[in-house]
Design an enzyme around this catalytic site. Structure first.
Site, PDB file in Angstrom:
ATOM      1  N   GLU A 106      78.532  30.788  83.399  1.00  0.00           N
ATOM      2  CA  GLU A 106      79.951  30.449  83.515  1.00  0.00           C
ATOM      3  C   GLU A 106      80.747  31.539  84.218  1.00  0.00           C
ATOM      4  O   GLU A 106      81.772  31.265  84.825  1.00  0.00           O
ATOM      5  CB  GLU A 106      80.574  30.212  82.127  1.00  0.00           C
ATOM      6  CG  GLU A 106      80.366  28.803  81.623  1.00  0.00           C
ATOM      7  CD  GLU A 106      81.220  28.459  80.395  1.00  0.00           C
ATOM      8  OE1 GLU A 106      81.861  29.365  79.822  1.00  0.00           O
ATOM      9  OE2 GLU A 106      81.236  27.290  80.022  1.00  0.00           O
ATOM     10  N   HIS A 108      52.347  30.114  78.613  1.00  0.00           N
ATOM     11  CA  HIS A 108      51.324  29.069  78.584  1.00  0.00           C
ATOM     12  C   HIS A 108      51.867  27.724  79.054  1.00  0.00           C
ATOM     13  O   HIS A 108      51.197  26.707  78.957  1.00  0.00           O
ATOM     14  CB  HIS A 108      50.738  28.978  77.173  1.00  0.00           C
ATOM     15  CG  HIS A 108      49.999  30.222  76.809  1.00  0.00           C
ATOM     16  ND1 HIS A 108      48.635  30.352  76.925  1.00  0.00           N
ATOM     17  CD2 HIS A 108      50.461  31.443  76.400  1.00  0.00           C
ATOM     18  CE1 HIS A 108      48.285  31.579  76.569  1.00  0.00           C
ATOM     19  NE2 HIS A 108      49.377  32.261  76.256  1.00  0.00           N
ATOM     20  N   LYS A 152      85.288  18.174  81.764  1.00  0.00           N
ATOM     21  CA  LYS A 152      86.112  17.721  80.633  1.00  0.00           C
ATOM     22  C   LYS A 152      87.113  16.662  81.105  1.00  0.00           C
ATOM     23  O   LYS A 152      87.296  15.633  80.450  1.00  0.00           O
ATOM     24  CB  LYS A 152      86.869  18.904  80.008  1.00  0.00           C
ATOM     25  CG  LYS A 152      85.986  19.852  79.207  1.00  0.00           C
ATOM     26  CD  LYS A 152      86.824  20.981  78.607  1.00  0.00           C
ATOM     27  CE  LYS A 152      85.969  22.038  77.958  1.00  0.00           C
ATOM     28  NZ  LYS A 152      86.716  23.238  77.573  1.00  0.00           N
TER      29      LYS A 152
HETATM   30  O1  PA5 Z   1      83.631  30.470  77.718  1.00  0.00           O
HETATM   31  C1  PA5 Z   1      84.433  29.562  77.585  1.00  0.00           C
HETATM   32  O2  PA5 Z   1      85.652  29.743  77.714  1.00  0.00           O
HETATM   33  C2  PA5 Z   1      83.983  28.156  77.231  1.00  0.00           C
HETATM   34  O3  PA5 Z   1      82.606  28.027  77.203  1.00  0.00           O
HETATM   35  C3  PA5 Z   1      84.538  27.779  75.867  1.00  0.00           C
HETATM   36  O4  PA5 Z   1      84.087  28.704  74.924  1.00  0.00           O
HETATM   37  C4  PA5 Z   1      84.132  26.356  75.439  1.00  0.00           C
HETATM   38  O5  PA5 Z   1      84.422  25.432  76.447  1.00  0.00           O
HETATM   39  C5  PA5 Z   1      84.849  25.968  74.146  1.00  0.00           C
HETATM   40  O6  PA5 Z   1      86.235  26.028  74.324  1.00  0.00           O
HETATM   41  P1  PA5 Z   1      87.228  26.063  73.098  1.00  0.00           P
HETATM   42  O7  PA5 Z   1      87.008  27.306  72.334  1.00  0.00           O
HETATM   43  O8  PA5 Z   1      88.592  26.008  73.707  1.00  0.00           O
HETATM   44  O9  PA5 Z   1      86.947  24.841  72.242  1.00  0.00           O
END
Ligand code: PA5
Length: 407
Positions: A272, A293, A399
Site C-alpha cells: 500500500e 517444497h 471501496k
Molecule cells: O493502511 C490503511 O490506511 C488501510 O489499509 C486501512 O487500515 C484499512 O483500509 C482500514 O481502514 P479503517 O481503519 O478506516 O477501517
C-alpha cells in the site's frame, strides 16, 4: 539495535548504496521533521503519551478480568499489526483469546465467530480509523444484536463494546457519543498500516498478554539508533536500486513459522505504501522451509523477476536435539540453519539478489525494533521512488466501486 541487516548479497555494489545514503538521510529527516503529513508514527515510541498508555493497559486488564474472548473487528491496518504480534510473540502475563472479525466477508467464518460469541463471555473491540469501512460496519452490525440478546439490553451490550477510531469524525465516533461505548483514539496523523504503536495495535496485544511497554522500548531503540546515518538505511536503498534495475517482485522468505502474519502485515505495509504511479516492488511472502517444497522450483528456475529478503530468527527459544538417524546429535535449529545456508547458496547461483534481516531472538523487544525498522525502510524506499508512502488511492477506488454496486 539487535536487528542486523545485510545487503552484501543483493549484487548492488557497496559504492552505489553509499552514494544514495545522503538521499536516504534526507528522506529520514523529512520523516522526523514534523512537517510531513501522516508521520505521527515516527515519534510515537520516543515521545510517549504515558497517560494514554496507562489507560490502554487499564482497559486491557479489565477486559482480561471480565471476559473470556475479545473479538476485534477491523481490517487492513486496523487488524494486521496486532494479529502479526499476537501470532509471533510470547505472552508474559495472563491473556485471553483474541479473535478477529471484519477482516473478511466469509459467511462461514462469521458463523463460527458468532457461535463463539454466544458461548463465551465476550467484549467487542471495533477498530476503524474512518469509522465507515464496509467490512467493519457489516461485521459490527451483525454481532451487535447478538451482544444485545446475550447481555439483555442495548445498555448492557454497550458496556461491552470498545471503539478505537478517529477522535472526531466518522460513524463510529458518533455511535460512541450515542451509546456511550468506551473509546480510544487513532491519531489523525497516523495511517492504518503504520498504526501498530497506537491503541489500534497495543490494545489487542495487551489483552493477549504481550508486554506493550517492551514492544515500544524496542521500537524506540530502533528509532534512536545512530545507524540510520549509515548502514540501517541500506536495505531501503538496495530495494530502490533493484527496482530500478528491473526487479518487479520482492519475496519475503520467512524462516520462522511464527512470522507468517508478519509476512501478511509486511505485504500490506509495502504494497500500500509503494505500489502506486506504476512503481513499487510487488511484495509477497513465503514460509521456509515449508514453501520450498511448493515454490522452491519456481524460485530457482522460474522467471527471475524478483529479489528475495530472508527474515531469519537466529536463535530459537528452545533447543531440540535429534535423537537418532543420520543427523543424530544435531538440533532442529542446526538443520534449519543449514536449510537457510542452502537457500542462500542455491539462490545466489540462480542470480537472485538476496537481502537478509537477522532477528537474534523472537522476543517482544526485538519485534518492536523490527516493526519500526520495516516501517521506516518502507517509507524511505517510497520517498526514493518519488511516491507518497502514506496514501492509498487505489484502495479507495475499490471501496467506491463496491459502494456503487451495493447501491
Ligand atoms: O493502511 C490503511 O490506511 C488501510 O489499509 C486501512 O487500515 C484499512 O483500509 C482500514 O481502514 P479503517 O481503519 O478506516 O477501517
Amino acid at each position: 539495535m539487535n536487528i542486523i541487516v545485510k545487503t552484501d548479497k543483493t549484487g548492488i555494489p557497496a559504492a552505489d548504496i553509499e552514494a544514495l545514503r545522503p538521499d536516504a538521510g534526507m528522506a529520514l529527516d523529512r520523516l522526523w521533521s514534523g512537517n510531513e503529513p501522516m508521520t505521527g508514527w515516527v515519534t510515537l515510541p520516543v515521545n510517549r503519551n504515558q497517560e494514554e498508555l496507562q489507560r490502554i493497559q487499564e482497559i486491557a486488564d479489565i477486559i482480561k478480568d471480565e471476559a473470556e474472548l475479545l473479538v476485534v473487528i477491523g481490517i487492513g491496518g486496523s487488524y494486521m499489526g496486532a494479529k502479526a504480534a499476537i501470532e509471533a510473540l510470547p505472552k508474559v502475563g495472563p491473556g485471553i483469546e483474541v479473535r478477529f472479525l471484519g477482516n473478511n466477508l466469509c459467511t462461514d467464518y462469521y458463523w463460527e465467530t458468532m457461535q463463539e460469541i454466544k458461548e463465551k463471555n465476550t467484549i467487542l473491540c471495533v477498530i476503524s480509523k474512518s469509522g465507515n469501512t464496509m467490512e467493519v460496519r457489516t461485521a459490527f452490525e451483525v454481532v451487535k444484536p447478538l451482544m444485545v440478546e446475550k447481555y439483555g439490553s442495548v445498555e448492557e451490550a454497550s458496556k461491552r463494546i470498545l471503539a478505537i477510531t478517529d477522535e472526531e469524525t466518522g460513524t463510529l465516533r458518533s455511535e460512541v457519543a450515542e451509546y456511550g461505548y468506551s473509546s480510544l483514539v487513532v491519531p489523525g496523523n497516523v495511517g492504518g498500516r503504520y498504526s501498530i504503536g497506537t491503541p489500534v495495535g497495543l490494545l489487542p496485544m495487551a489483552v493477549s498478554g504481550i508486554d506493550i511497554m517492551e514492544f515500544l522500548d524496542g521500537a524506540a531503540e530502533c528509532a534512536n539508533d545512530p545507524g540510520w546515518d549509515h548502514d540501517l538505511a541500506d536495505y531501503a536503498i538496495a530495494r530502490h536500486l533493484l527496482e530500478k534495475q528491473g526487479k518487479e517482485v520482492e519475496v519475503f522468505g520467512l524462516c520462522h513459522s511464527r512470522l507468517f502474519y508478519l509476512g501478511e502485515w509486511m505485504k500490506q505495509l509495502f504494497g500500500e505504501s509503494e505500489g502506486k504511479e506504476g512503481k513499487g516492488l510487488m511484495p509477497t511472502s513465503l514460509t521456509y522451509s515449508t514453501d520450498l517444497h511448493s515454490m522452491g522450483q519456481y524460485l530457482q528456475e522460474g522467471r527471475q523477476t524478483f529479489m528475495e529478503t530472508l527474515m531469519i530468527v537466529d536463535e530459537p527459544s528452545v533447543s531440540i536435539e535429534i535423537p537418532g538417524g543420520p543427523q543424530k546429535g544435531k538440533t532442529v535449529a542446526d538443520i534449519n540453519e543449514a536449510m537457510i545456508g542452502g537457500v542462500v547458496s542455491a539462490h545466489r547461483q540462480a542470480g537472485i539478489p538476496i537481502a537478509e534481516v537477522h532477528i537474534p531472538k523472537l522476543d517482544t523487544r526485538n519485534f518492536g525494533q523490527l516493526i519500526y525498522f520495516l516501517e521506516t525502510t518502507c517509507a524511505i524506499t517510497a520517498m526514493l521512488n518519488g511516491v507518497d508512502p502514506f496514501n492509498q488511492p487505489g484502495v479507495e477506488a475499490y471501496k467506491r466501486e463496491m459502494h456503487r454496486l451495493l447501491d
